[in-house]
Design a protein around this motif. Structure first.
Motif, PDB file in Angstrom:
ATOM      1  N   LEU A 156       0.944  -1.102   0.168  1.00 59.01           N
ATOM      2  CA  LEU A 156      -0.118  -0.146   0.248  1.00 59.01           C
ATOM      3  C   LEU A 156       0.834   1.063  -0.070  1.00 59.01           C
ATOM      4  O   LEU A 156       0.361   2.432  -0.032  1.00 59.01           O
ATOM      5  CB  LEU A 156      -0.851   0.037   1.242  1.00 59.01           C
ATOM      6  N   GLY A 157       2.155   1.220   0.143  1.00 57.65           N
ATOM      7  CA  GLY A 157       3.046   2.316   0.249  1.00 57.65           C
ATOM      8  C   GLY A 157       2.881   2.912   1.571  1.00 57.65           C
ATOM      9  O   GLY A 157       3.021   4.242   1.337  1.00 57.65           O
ATOM     10  N   MET A 158       2.607   2.328   2.674  1.00 54.69           N
ATOM     11  CA  MET A 158       2.279   3.107   3.764  1.00 54.69           C
ATOM     12  C   MET A 158       3.511   3.054   4.801  1.00 54.69           C
ATOM     13  O   MET A 158       3.189   3.310   6.068  1.00 54.69           O
ATOM     14  CB  MET A 158       1.037   2.961   4.263  1.00 54.69           C
ATOM     15  N   LEU A 159       4.611   2.471   4.369  1.00 55.26           N
ATOM     16  CA  LEU A 159       5.782   2.386   5.341  1.00 55.26           C
ATOM     17  C   LEU A 159       6.203   3.846   5.782  1.00 55.26           C
ATOM     18  O   LEU A 159       6.081   4.793   5.115  1.00 55.26           O
ATOM     19  CB  LEU A 159       6.466   1.320   4.907  1.00 55.26           C
ATOM     20  N   THR A 164       0.121   4.563   9.705  1.00 53.10           N
ATOM     21  CA  THR A 164       0.294   3.324  10.018  1.00 53.10           C
ATOM     22  C   THR A 164       0.329   2.657  11.366  1.00 53.10           C
ATOM     23  O   THR A 164      -0.453   1.946  11.725  1.00 53.10           O
ATOM     24  CB  THR A 164       1.505   2.726   9.218  1.00 53.10           C
ATOM     25  N   LEU A 165       1.166   3.260  11.983  1.00 52.83           N
ATOM     26  CA  LEU A 165       1.172   3.021  13.405  1.00 52.83           C
ATOM     27  C   LEU A 165      -0.090   3.186  14.226  1.00 52.83           C
ATOM     28  O   LEU A 165      -0.374   2.725  15.080  1.00 52.83           O
ATOM     29  CB  LEU A 165       2.410   3.663  14.174  1.00 52.83           C
ATOM     30  N   VAL A 166      -0.855   4.558  13.965  1.00 52.07           N
ATOM     31  CA  VAL A 166      -1.958   4.838  14.611  1.00 52.07           C
ATOM     32  C   VAL A 166      -2.959   3.592  13.958  1.00 52.07           C
ATOM     33  O   VAL A 166      -3.708   3.175  15.255  1.00 52.07           O
ATOM     34  CB  VAL A 166      -2.518   6.094  13.927  1.00 52.07           C
ATOM     35  N   LEU A 167      -3.060   3.014  13.013  1.00 49.21           N
ATOM     36  CA  LEU A 167      -4.109   2.007  12.570  1.00 49.21           C
ATOM     37  C   LEU A 167      -3.596   0.762  13.362  1.00 49.21           C
ATOM     38  O   LEU A 167      -4.406   0.106  13.752  1.00 49.21           O
ATOM     39  CB  LEU A 167      -3.986   1.902  11.143  1.00 49.21           C
TER      40      LEU A 167
END
Length: 299
Positions: A156-159, A164-167
């Protein structure tokens, strides 16, 4: 002609001569059991506080006294806190941790409150199965899902993203919040909401104006536990964030541990900075946490 008698002048009594005629309260004798329980409680408190005291003392040691056998340093190096803030990414790490902890806590509340309220008020089919699934999800450890999470967020390109850490933190703390709030909503009489709806409020208005204020200790309990869990999370932050500026505080503190040396004074100074916000937050809302944990235990 009768003589008039002049009354004698009134004499003022000194305040020291006025005696308090109220019966003295009998002093309660200290029972041996009370003294023993208090002594054991103080001993346990000292044992738990000693590591934190040692951490503060080590944070104030100069670099040349780290290997000394004395408990207290010859001089306290207050500059360690300034140096650790200037020479590292601690400021960025602290900002990331605040965003992650605050964002995940807010997201958990937005999802857990409606879910727990509906589960407590509506006896729908599959309610027990839903609560069982919620409990099962609490048993999964983040370390067992790291490979799958990394591949998913990589595609997803969310690194290296705060969201990302919140989810992830919100997902792993959602089950506990639903369980706590379900027990608390179940302990609140439904007649209060029915009376509010008779007065013209809808279901949402009754929840916001009547039920939710009464359930505030349970909400505070969910907030503090979610916030602390997200604040102390390490494994997901280390795996999903590889850029130093986007890593949380727990991962940033780990940077003071090198391959051959450990900067103990800076490591403990950063640790003191990391625990202060959580300690302050818990001190303000501790009484709400105790009442929220016992919610629904007595009816």
């Amino acid at each position: 002609m009768a003589q008039q008698t002049i009354p004698a002048p009134l004499t003022k009594t000194a305040p020291a001569e006025v005696k308090d005629r109220r019966p003295a309260r009998p002093r309660r004798a200290l029972r041996p059991r009370t003294v023993l329980v208090a002594a054991v409680a103080w001993l346990i408190a000292v044992v738990f506080l000693l590591p934190y005291l040692q951490m503060v003392i080590t944070a104030l040691r100069p670099a040349g006294e780290l290997r000394d056998a004395t408990y207290l340093p010859d001089q306290f190096a207050w500059s360690n806190f300034v140096d650790v803030w200037r020479e590292s990414n601690l400021g960025s790490n602290l900002r990331v941790t605040l965003l992650v902890a605050g964002g995940s806590t807010l997201l958990v509340l937005l999802v857990a409150i409606p879910a727990a309220y509906y589960t407590a008020r509506v006896k729908y089919r599959g309610r027990k199965v839903f609560l069982l699934l919620v409990l099962v999800t609490q048993m999964f450890q983040p370390t067992s899902l790291l490979v799958g999470l990394y591949r998913e967020f990589y595609q997803l390109g969310m690194l290296n993203s705060v969201w990302t850490l919140v989810l992830c933190n919100a997902a792993f703390n959602l089950a506990f919040a639903i369980w706590i709030l379900t027990a608390y909503f179940s302990a609140i009489p439904v007649q209060l909401e029915e009376a509010a709806m008779i007065d013209g409020l809808g279901r949402g208005g009754a929840l916001l104006r009547v039920t939710l204020p009464l359930a505030m200790p349970g909400v505070v309990t969910a907030v503090i536990f979610t916030f602390i869990a997200a604040w102390n999370e390490f494994v997901m932050g280390l795996t999903l964030s590889t850029v130093p500026e986007s890593q949380p505080l727990t991962v940033g503190i780990n940077s003071f541990i090198g391959n051959y040396t450990v900067q103990w004074n800076y490591l403990f100074a950063a640790s003191v900075i990391a625990i202060v916000p959580v300690v302050v937050l818990f001190a303000f809302i501790e009484r709400h946490v105790v009442s929220g944990l016992t919610a629904g235990s007595v009816k």
